[in-house]
Design an enzyme around this catalytic site. Structure first.
Site, PDB file in Angstrom:
ATOM      1  CB  SER A   1       9.616  -8.088  29.943  1.00  0.00           C
ATOM      2  OG  SER A   1       9.934  -7.769  31.282  1.00  0.00           O
TER       3      SER A   1
ATOM      4  N   GLY B   1      11.313   2.106  34.769  1.00  0.00           N
ATOM      5  CA  GLY B   1      12.575   2.201  34.057  1.00  0.00           C
ATOM      6  C   GLY B   1      13.067   0.885  33.513  1.00  0.00           C
ATOM      7  CD  GLU B   2      15.327  -2.501  30.101  1.00  0.00           C
ATOM      8  OE1 GLU B   2      14.202  -3.014  30.217  1.00  0.00           O
ATOM      9  OE2 GLU B   2      16.379  -3.127  30.330  1.00  0.00           O
TER      10      GLU B   2
ATOM     11  CB  CYS C   1       4.843  -0.697  36.488  1.00  0.00           C
ATOM     12  SG  CYS C   1       5.174  -2.435  36.591  1.00  0.00           S
TER      13      CYS C   1
ATOM     14  CG  HIS D   1       5.332  -9.192  28.225  1.00  0.00           C
ATOM     15  ND1 HIS D   1       5.159  -9.869  29.410  1.00  0.00           N
ATOM     16  CD2 HIS D   1       5.937  -8.013  28.555  1.00  0.00           C
ATOM     17  CE1 HIS D   1       5.631  -9.125  30.400  1.00  0.00           C
ATOM     18  NE2 HIS D   1       6.120  -8.017  29.925  1.00  0.00           N
TER      19      HIS D   1
ATOM     20  CD  GLU E   1       4.739   3.689  41.353  1.00  0.00           C
ATOM     21  OE1 GLU E   1       4.180   4.694  40.890  1.00  0.00           O
ATOM     22  OE2 GLU E   1       4.166   2.605  41.494  1.00  0.00           O
TER      23      GLU E   1
ATOM     24  CB  CYS F   1      10.304   3.672  31.141  1.00  0.00           C
ATOM     25  SG  CYS F   1      11.024   2.220  30.334  1.00  0.00           S
TER      26      CYS F   1
HETATM   27  N1  SAH Z   1      11.957  -2.457  32.054  1.00  0.00           N
HETATM   28  C1  SAH Z   1      11.969  -3.711  32.781  1.00  0.00           C
HETATM   29  C2  SAH Z   1      11.273  -3.597  34.117  1.00  0.00           C
HETATM   30  C3  SAH Z   1       9.838  -3.274  33.938  1.00  0.00           C
HETATM   31  S1  SAH Z   1       8.633  -3.617  35.146  1.00  0.00           S
HETATM   32  C4  SAH Z   1      11.304  -4.781  31.942  1.00  0.00           C
HETATM   33  O1  SAH Z   1      10.746  -4.467  30.892  1.00  0.00           O
HETATM   34  O2  SAH Z   1      11.379  -5.946  32.307  1.00  0.00           O
HETATM   35  C5  SAH Z   1       8.635  -5.296  35.485  1.00  0.00           C
HETATM   36  C6  SAH Z   1       7.636  -6.169  34.729  1.00  0.00           C
HETATM   37  O3  SAH Z   1       6.284  -5.725  34.821  1.00  0.00           O
HETATM   38  C7  SAH Z   1       7.948  -6.301  33.257  1.00  0.00           C
HETATM   39  O4  SAH Z   1       7.849  -7.638  32.896  1.00  0.00           O
HETATM   40  C8  SAH Z   1       6.840  -5.491  32.627  1.00  0.00           C
HETATM   41  O5  SAH Z   1       6.638  -5.854  31.297  1.00  0.00           O
HETATM   42  C9  SAH Z   1       5.692  -5.805  33.538  1.00  0.00           C
HETATM   43  N2  SAH Z   1       4.552  -4.894  33.503  1.00  0.00           N
HETATM   44  C10 SAH Z   1       4.538  -3.562  33.241  1.00  0.00           C
HETATM   45  N3  SAH Z   1       3.296  -3.065  33.327  1.00  0.00           N
HETATM   46  C11 SAH Z   1       2.497  -4.097  33.650  1.00  0.00           C
HETATM   47  C12 SAH Z   1       1.112  -4.216  33.881  1.00  0.00           C
HETATM   48  N4  SAH Z   1       0.305  -3.170  33.786  1.00  0.00           N
HETATM   49  N5  SAH Z   1       0.625  -5.439  34.202  1.00  0.00           N
HETATM   50  C13 SAH Z   1       1.445  -6.518  34.305  1.00  0.00           C
HETATM   51  N6  SAH Z   1       2.760  -6.469  34.098  1.00  0.00           N
HETATM   52  C14 SAH Z   1       3.290  -5.264  33.770  1.00  0.00           C
END
Ligand code: SAH
Length: 346
Positions: free
Chosen positions: A213, A158-159, A332, A215, A90, A110
């Site tokens: 990311s 994905g990463e 996502c 967090h 998507e 992922c």
């Molecule tokens: N693998 C990459 C890309 C992931 S998606 C990464 O980890 O950065 C992009 C961002 O969305 C990342 O910062 C991820 O941690 C965040 N993310 C994933 N699921 C989420 C959710 N349910 N709510 C908010 N952010 C989310």
């Protein structure tokens, strides 16, 4: 499977020369590929060259849009794409004042398995080929018009750095002035913090905007929500981000999704400010988009604002991101899961 959109300009040129044709054919062919043309539509390309590419196994349509959902709230468009092996990925097109940004996937599923994310729920299915990453942009331009996609963020499922070779090939192709010509500043790569690959990326001369990311401000909290934190500590992640900044001169962005009761206390904000003190970076806050299967909730609006204000007071450059397309399964991987669980079918 191989795709025409995997090919770099240099590879197209080599193929053309190997077929005994003049160099200018490379420009013609690359231009068709970039516009998503099928073999049958490449009107000025000799049949023998097309036959050769087919004989080498190059498919002309890596990605096909099978469903489009438009948000009534903010015009955000969500896409489901089918791949040639019937896997589904998507993407999201976000419309901003300064142009459109497409959120692109780099893997089917992922393997990072972050505790809040829908993409990792079924693990990694497979890596995307570089042509399948590029193909998402080309498919959207094909539907909405050339040049629709002005900026790209590798923030779909994905990463990207876990699919390193295909991702860097994509980076080369997406910014090729003879092709899609999206500026390097217009491409953001988001990673959960694979430190060795972050360093390799800039050592090899790639300079997308790097989004990390994070967090969490410390290892204890990060390990609870991101399995990768067992491999790399928070301080290693920040060091790798500093290295990237020193090599590229590009300011790194830290993503921080606020999860209720997990990483959203004022102590966390202060610890985060201490962690990145003196490092010219930026923090993007967003309230977690709750994923049903994951059982975590987003921080409420008022506390999100307090967290932001606290960072700002401590001189952190910070913005609060709006969650876009809330009415069309914003988070996502959610749309893909819904589609697959419903039995797929177009
Ligand atoms: N693998 C990459 C890309 C992931 S998606 C990464 O980890 O950065 C992009 C961002 O969305 C990342 O910062 C991820 O941690 C965040 N993310 C994933 N699921 C989420 C959710 N349910 N709510 C908010 N952010 C989310």
């Amino acid at each position: 499977m191989r795709f025409l959109q995997d090919l770099t300009y240099e590879e197209v040129e080599k193929t053309v020369l190997d077929c005994g044709m003049p160099k200018y054919r490379a420009g013609q062919l690359f231009s068709w590929i970039t516009r998503g043309a099928k073999y049958g539509e490449m009107s000025n390309i000799p049949q023998s060259l097309k036959d050769f590419l087919v004989s080498q196994g190059y498919n002309d349509e890596p990605v096909r849009i099978i469903r489009t959902l438009e948000s009534k709230l903010d015009g955000t468009v969500k896409f489901l794409y089918a791949l040639q092996d019937n896997n589904v990925i998507e993407g999201v097109l976000m419309k901003y004042k300064y142009g459109n940004t497409l959120c692109v996937s780099t893997q089917v599923g992922c393997r990072m398995n972050c505790a809040f994310c829908a993409s990792g729920l079924d693990g990694l299915v497979r890596n995307l080929a570089s042509g399948e990453i590029l193909g998402q942009i080309i498919a959207v331009n094909g539907t909405y018009g050339a040049g629709t996609v002005g900026n790209v963020v590798l923030m779909g499922s994905g990463e990207p750095l876990d699919n390193y070779d295909n991702t860097v090939k994509f980076l080369t192709n997406v910014s090729d002035p003879r092709g899609l010509n999206i500026s390097k500043r217009g491409v953001s790569l988001s990673t959960c913090g694979l430190c060795d690959k972050m360093r390799l990326l800039c050592d090899q001369g790639y300079t997308p905007t790097l989004t990390v990311s994070l967090h969490a401000p410390n290892d204890e909290i990060r390990k609870k929500i991101m399995p990768i934190a067992v491999r790399y500590s928070v301080s290693e992640v920040v060091d790798a981000a500093k290295y990237y900044f020193n090599v590229t001169g590009r300011r790194v962005i830290f993503e921080y999704s606020l999860i209720k009761g997990v990483n959203d206390s004022m102590d966390c904000a202060k610890e985060l400010a201490r962690l990145i003190k003196g490092f010219p970076c930026h923090v993007n806050l967003i309230a977690l988009n709750s994923v049903k299967e994951r059982g975590l909730a987003g921080t409420l609006k008022e506390q999100v604002e307090q967290f932001r204000a606290c960072l700002e007071k401590l001189n952190v450059s910070v913005t609060l991101r709006r969650s876009m397309g809330a009415d069309i399964d914003g988070a996502c991987g959610q749309l893909r899961r819904k589609f697959i669980k419903a039995g797929g079918g177009e």
